[in-house]
Design a protein around this motif. Structure first.
Motif, PDB file in Angstrom:
ATOM      1  N   ARG A  43      18.018 -37.391  -1.072  1.00 17.38           N
ATOM      2  CA  ARG A  43      18.640 -37.198  -1.768  1.00 17.38           C
ATOM      3  C   ARG A  43      19.235 -36.057  -0.890  1.00 17.38           C
ATOM      4  O   ARG A  43      20.222 -35.289  -0.676  1.00 17.38           O
ATOM      5  N   ARG A  44      19.336 -36.184   0.265  1.00 16.52           N
ATOM      6  CA  ARG A  44      19.814 -35.887   1.760  1.00 16.52           C
ATOM      7  C   ARG A  44      21.463 -35.907   1.393  1.00 16.52           C
ATOM      8  O   ARG A  44      21.685 -36.819   1.269  1.00 16.52           O
ATOM      9  N   ALA A  45      22.707 -34.874   1.808  1.00 20.21           N
ATOM     10  CA  ALA A  45      23.354 -35.315   1.923  1.00 20.21           C
ATOM     11  C   ALA A  45      24.160 -36.081   3.202  1.00 20.21           C
ATOM     12  O   ALA A  45      25.226 -36.618   3.224  1.00 20.21           O
ATOM     13  N   ASP A  46      23.721 -36.387   3.960  1.00 21.53           N
ATOM     14  CA  ASP A  46      23.710 -37.057   5.133  1.00 21.53           C
ATOM     15  C   ASP A  46      22.707 -38.726   5.294  1.00 21.53           C
ATOM     16  O   ASP A  46      22.928 -38.953   6.453  1.00 21.53           O
ATOM     17  N   VAL A  47      22.495 -39.117   4.008  1.00 20.37           N
ATOM     18  CA  VAL A  47      22.577 -39.680   3.359  1.00 20.37           C
ATOM     19  C   VAL A  47      23.573 -40.881   2.643  1.00 20.37           C
ATOM     20  O   VAL A  47      23.755 -40.429   1.456  1.00 20.37           O
ATOM     21  N   LEU A  48      24.156 -42.198   3.237  1.00 22.08           N
ATOM     22  CA  LEU A  48      24.889 -42.718   2.721  1.00 22.08           C
ATOM     23  C   LEU A  48      24.959 -44.026   2.040  1.00 22.08           C
ATOM     24  O   LEU A  48      24.243 -44.862   2.907  1.00 22.08           O
ATOM     25  N   VAL A  49      24.857 -44.524   0.698  1.00 21.96           N
ATOM     26  CA  VAL A  49      25.453 -46.244   1.156  1.00 21.96           C
ATOM     27  C   VAL A  49      26.773 -46.257   1.576  1.00 21.96           C
ATOM     28  O   VAL A  49      28.304 -46.170   0.829  1.00 21.96           O
ATOM     29  N   ALA A  50      26.716 -46.594   2.849  1.00 26.33           N
ATOM     30  CA  ALA A  50      28.018 -46.967   3.367  1.00 26.33           C
ATOM     31  C   ALA A  50      28.971 -48.659   3.454  1.00 26.33           C
ATOM     32  O   ALA A  50      28.134 -49.258   3.451  1.00 26.33           O
ATOM     33  N   LEU A  51      29.787 -48.340   2.899  1.00 28.49           N
ATOM     34  CA  LEU A  51      31.375 -49.103   3.339  1.00 28.49           C
ATOM     35  C   LEU A  51      32.006 -49.337   4.115  1.00 28.49           C
ATOM     36  O   LEU A  51      32.480 -50.614   4.715  1.00 28.49           O
TER      37      LEU A  51
END
Length: 278
Positions: free
Chosen positions: A202-210
């Motif tokens: 849930r951290r703001a710096d964890v992404l499902v990156a595209l």
């Protein structure tokens, strides 16, 4: 390190013609060397090693690439990315390249996915399991982060932009149940897995990156979709992401089963003291 405050913005059109950069030494065997004071354990070698002629030619091209003009360097990077997919020996990852990344996979081959056949499934301990197409992920608000990328083997790529959907947004939409405590990630290479605690996810710096380096995420970088965990060593940022399963407890991923730290904070794990990346 070049941290940047995450900013959410409406999705922009992807330039599908953008040139792909070289494959990084990624979570799957790129990011991975046995940490200090741990006995070596090699991943399963499923593919045939590259032939002697190919290896010698690759070594020659690697040396030439150090002094070559940018067009030749780009060609070298493309060659190494392709060769690495058929090189379970890992030797191609030792060669120099202009992007700073390394090329690896723990599978002998990885299928290519695109708008027509890519799906990201969210299931497990959620009230609303669902599957996202690539277009649906692109339509969600996007967050852009710029941080250094740090490999547990020592190499570092400064100021690398990643852009995608915050994992927390997808989890909120799925309705995580109260009994949940962790996330398990699976990949369409059929082999690699990763994990995070629910709090980490849930951290703001964890992404499902595209997107990466302001281009659509290419296959050799784990595209069309990968995980990006900014504050952890790069093996946590699983490439070719296809499944997000909410579980009660952490299930160690591919490299954690082979001796790496589950909580892979940069500079505070795996016996390393690198500067933080986030």
């Amino acid at each position: 390190m070049n941290p940047e405050q995450p900013e959410e913005r409406e999705p922009e059109r992807s330039d599908e013609r953008a040139r792909e950069r070289p494959e990084e030494r990624s979570p799957e065997r790129s990011e991975e060397r046995t940490p200090p004071d741990r006995g070596p354990e090699r991943p399963e070698e499923r593919g045939a090693p590259i032939g002697r002629r190919v290896l010698l030619g690759t070594l020659g091209l690697g040396a030439l690439g150090v002094i070559a003009a940018p067009p030749l360097q780009r060609g070298l990077e493309s060659f190494l990315a392709g060769a690495s997919e058929k090189d379970p020996t890992g030797l191609t990852g030792l060669l120099p390249n202009g992007g700073g990344f390394r090329y690896y996979s723990v599978a002998s081959s990885v299928p290519h996915k695109n708008e027509t056949n890519y799906r990201l499934t969210i299931d497990g301990l959620v009230d609303h399991p669902r599957s996202y197409t690539l277009a649906e992920l692109r339509a969600l608000p996007q967050t852009r982060l710029v941080h250094d990328v740090q490999c547990v083997t020592g190499w570092r790529v400064p100021g690398t932009p990643f852009e995608g959907v915050r994992l927390s947004r997808l989890l909120d939409a799925a309705g995580v149940r109260s009994s949940a405590g962790a996330i398990r990630f699976t990949c369409f290479d059929g082999t690699y897995t990763e994990s995070l605690t629910l709090r980490q996810a849930r951290r703001a710096d964890v992404l499902v990156a595209l997107r990466m380096q302001d281009k659509p995420l290419g296959h050799n970088h784990g595209g069309p979709v990968r995980l990006y965990v900014a504050p952890m060593y790069f093996y946590k940022s699983a490439k070719w992401l296809s499944g997000i399963t909410v579980t009660e407890d952490v299930r160690p991923g591919y490299w954690e089963d082979r001796g790496y730290d589950v909580d892979a904070w940069v500079g505070r794990s795996n016996g390393r003291d690198d500067a933080p990346t986030s």
